[in-house]
Design an enzyme around this catalytic site. Structure first.
Site, PDB file in Angstrom:
ATOM      1  N   GLU A  18       0.817  -1.219   0.000  1.00  0.00           N
ATOM      2  CA  GLU A  18       0.000   0.000   0.000  1.00  0.00           C
ATOM      3  C   GLU A  18       0.846   1.262   0.000  1.00  0.00           C
ATOM      4  O   GLU A  18       1.246   1.748   1.059  1.00  0.00           O
ATOM      5  CB  GLU A  18      -0.946   0.009   1.221  1.00  0.00           C
ATOM      6  CG  GLU A  18      -1.825   1.268   1.256  1.00  0.00           C
ATOM      7  CD  GLU A  18      -2.780   1.331   2.445  1.00  0.00           C
ATOM      8  OE1 GLU A  18      -2.645   0.511   3.379  1.00  0.00           O
ATOM      9  OE2 GLU A  18      -3.650   2.214   2.443  1.00  0.00           O
ATOM     10  N   SER A  73      -9.749   4.133   0.550  1.00  0.00           N
ATOM     11  CA  SER A  73     -10.677   5.237   0.291  1.00  0.00           C
ATOM     12  C   SER A  73     -10.052   6.588   0.656  1.00  0.00           C
ATOM     13  O   SER A  73     -10.448   7.617   0.086  1.00  0.00           O
ATOM     14  CB  SER A  73     -12.018   5.028   0.992  1.00  0.00           C
ATOM     15  OG  SER A  73     -11.898   4.898   2.383  1.00  0.00           O
ATOM     16  N   GLY A  74      -9.133   6.611   1.595  1.00  0.00           N
ATOM     17  CA  GLY A  74      -8.290   7.781   1.815  1.00  0.00           C
ATOM     18  C   GLY A  74      -8.950   9.052   2.309  1.00  0.00           C
ATOM     19  O   GLY A  74      -8.341  10.109   2.271  1.00  0.00           O
ATOM     20  N   LYS A 124      -2.484  -1.980  -3.158  1.00  0.00           N
ATOM     21  CA  LYS A 124      -3.535  -1.135  -2.573  1.00  0.00           C
ATOM     22  C   LYS A 124      -3.151   0.325  -2.764  1.00  0.00           C
ATOM     23  O   LYS A 124      -2.454   0.911  -1.936  1.00  0.00           O
ATOM     24  CB  LYS A 124      -3.701  -1.475  -1.083  1.00  0.00           C
ATOM     25  CG  LYS A 124      -4.688  -0.581  -0.348  1.00  0.00           C
ATOM     26  CD  LYS A 124      -5.105  -1.187   0.981  1.00  0.00           C
ATOM     27  CE  LYS A 124      -5.965  -0.230   1.768  1.00  0.00           C
ATOM     28  NZ  LYS A 124      -6.603  -0.872   2.926  1.00  0.00           N
TER      29      LYS A 124
HETATM   30  P1  13P Z   1      -9.250   4.172   4.250  1.00  0.00           P
HETATM   31  O1  13P Z   1     -10.125   3.456   3.241  1.00  0.00           O
HETATM   32  O2  13P Z   1     -10.023   4.787   5.383  1.00  0.00           O
HETATM   33  O3  13P Z   1      -8.259   5.081   3.616  1.00  0.00           O
HETATM   34  O4  13P Z   1      -8.407   3.027   4.983  1.00  0.00           O
HETATM   35  C1  13P Z   1      -7.812   2.059   4.224  1.00  0.00           C
HETATM   36  C2  13P Z   1      -6.561   1.649   4.857  1.00  0.00           C
HETATM   37  O5  13P Z   1      -6.372   0.498   5.179  1.00  0.00           O
HETATM   38  C3  13P Z   1      -5.504   2.647   5.061  1.00  0.00           C
HETATM   39  O6  13P Z   1      -4.296   2.014   5.391  1.00  0.00           O
END
Ligand code: 13P
Length: 340
Positions: A177, A261-262, A219
């Site tokens: 990620e 989703s960020g 991701k």
């Molecule tokens: P969000 O979808 O809230 O960004 O979280 C995903 C996530 O695992 C961040 O590391």
């Protein structure tokens, strides 16, 4: 044998119509989420909140895996079933966040490097014994006037690749990620350029560490305008630019791409994913979700820390899981937001 198991797990995580729930908030992060509904961040509150999500009936139709925080991996449902066992019994694959967070990058005070490699081999072995079958490591890239720096992208790409290699050695599927943050006033052009640069470096580093692409998932962030940018790109533009960027950077051997989703609001995150899966293009990988906030926000609000609201919280979570499942195959529409 091992490579085959990794690929089977990676493919199961992106089976058609399925995606991942990220429920791996660290203590400070879950404290922030709980503060938004006015509840105290105790071990029991964390356990009962996650119990509510994990025992939602029918969620397994839409959710292939759950990313847990270390504490949660060792906790149990109110009926006594250990969380990894409870999830596995319903066909949901348990995963684990293994990084120890983004820390200031030396000589680059506005940037971070994600830590957690020391002792990781031993921890991975323990997590696998506790039932985890995949893992997650998040690197954070910030866009600003003079950043990101080469130093930041390079250091984070190398750490991601070393983590991924350790995971595969331990027979865990690494979710890689690299998150380019949406905070800031930058344009979507700049987000696309920085995301492209980051993904190139990440796949270079993965190659250098001999990571098997078939046995991992990516991701990434979507390519999107900075939150404070006056010119906000629409759904279609986000979908087209994100897919263009991924086609330029992500090898076809990777089984799936599961977005974070960020901080996008929940319905927007769903609409973006749906639009990508509706584009008239052959894509080599599955495009699905690994959302934290965009799957949990309405459930957290409906639950509000009260046992009486359990069913309402589960309904809200079920609705988001179902909507995102539809988006992962390009079959979502606004009507799905009202049903279920
Ligand atoms: P969000 O979808 O809230 O960004 O979280 C995903 C996530 O695992 C961040 O590391």
């Amino acid at each position: 044998m091992t490579a085959q198991t990794l690929e089977t797990t990676a493919r199961a995580l992106v089976a058609p119509g399925k995606g991942i729930l990220a429920a791996d908030e660290s203590h400070p992060t879950i404290a922030k989420r709980f503060a938004s509904i006015g509840i105290e961040n105790t071990e029991e509150a964390r356990r009962s909140y996650r119990d509510m999500l994990f025992s939602t009936a029918g969620a397994e139709e839409f959710i292939s895996g759950v990313i847990l925080f270390e504490e949660t991996l060792g906790q149990a449902s109110s009926d006594g079933a250990a969380f990894p066992k409870l999830l596995a019994s319903r066909g949901i694959i348990p995963g684990i966040k293994v990084d120890s967070g983004a820390k200031p990058l030396a000589l680059h005070p506005t940037e971070t490097i994600t830590e957690g490699l020391d002792g990781l081999r031993g921890r991975l072995e323990k997590y696998r014994e506790q039932g985890a079958r995949f893992a997650k490591w998040r690197a954070v890239i910030t866009i600003g006037a003079d950043i990101p720096s080469e130093a930041c992208i390079n250091a984070n790409a190398n750490a991601l690749a070393r983590y991924a290699a350790l995971c595969q050695e331990a027979n865990l599927v690494p979710i890689v990620e690299p998150e380019v943050l949406m905070d800031g006033d930058h344009t979507i052009d700049r987000c696309e350029a920085v995301t492209t640069w980051t993904l190139r470096e990440v796949f270079d580093a993965l190659h250098r560490q001999d990571v098997a692409l078939e046995g991992m998932l990516l991701k990434p962030n979507m390519v999107i305008s900075g939150t404070k940018c006056p010119q906000q790109a629409g759904i279609q533009e986000v979908a087209e630019r994100t897919v263009r960027c991924l086609l330029r950077t992500v090898p076809a051997a990777v089984p799936g791409i599961v977005f974070l989703s960020g901080g996008q609001d929940d319905v927007t995150a769903t609409a973006h994913l749906d639009a990508m899966n509706r584009l008239d293009r052959e894509l080599p990988w599955a495009l699905s979700f690994s959302y934290g906030r965009a799957l949990q926000a309405p459930a957290l609000k409906a639950w509000a820390g009260k046992a009486d609201n359990l069913a309402a919280g589960q309904r809200a979570f079920y609705t988001r899981a179902k909507a995102n499942s539809a988006a992962s195959i390009g079959r979502w529409d606004e009507g799905l937001e009202k049903t279920a």
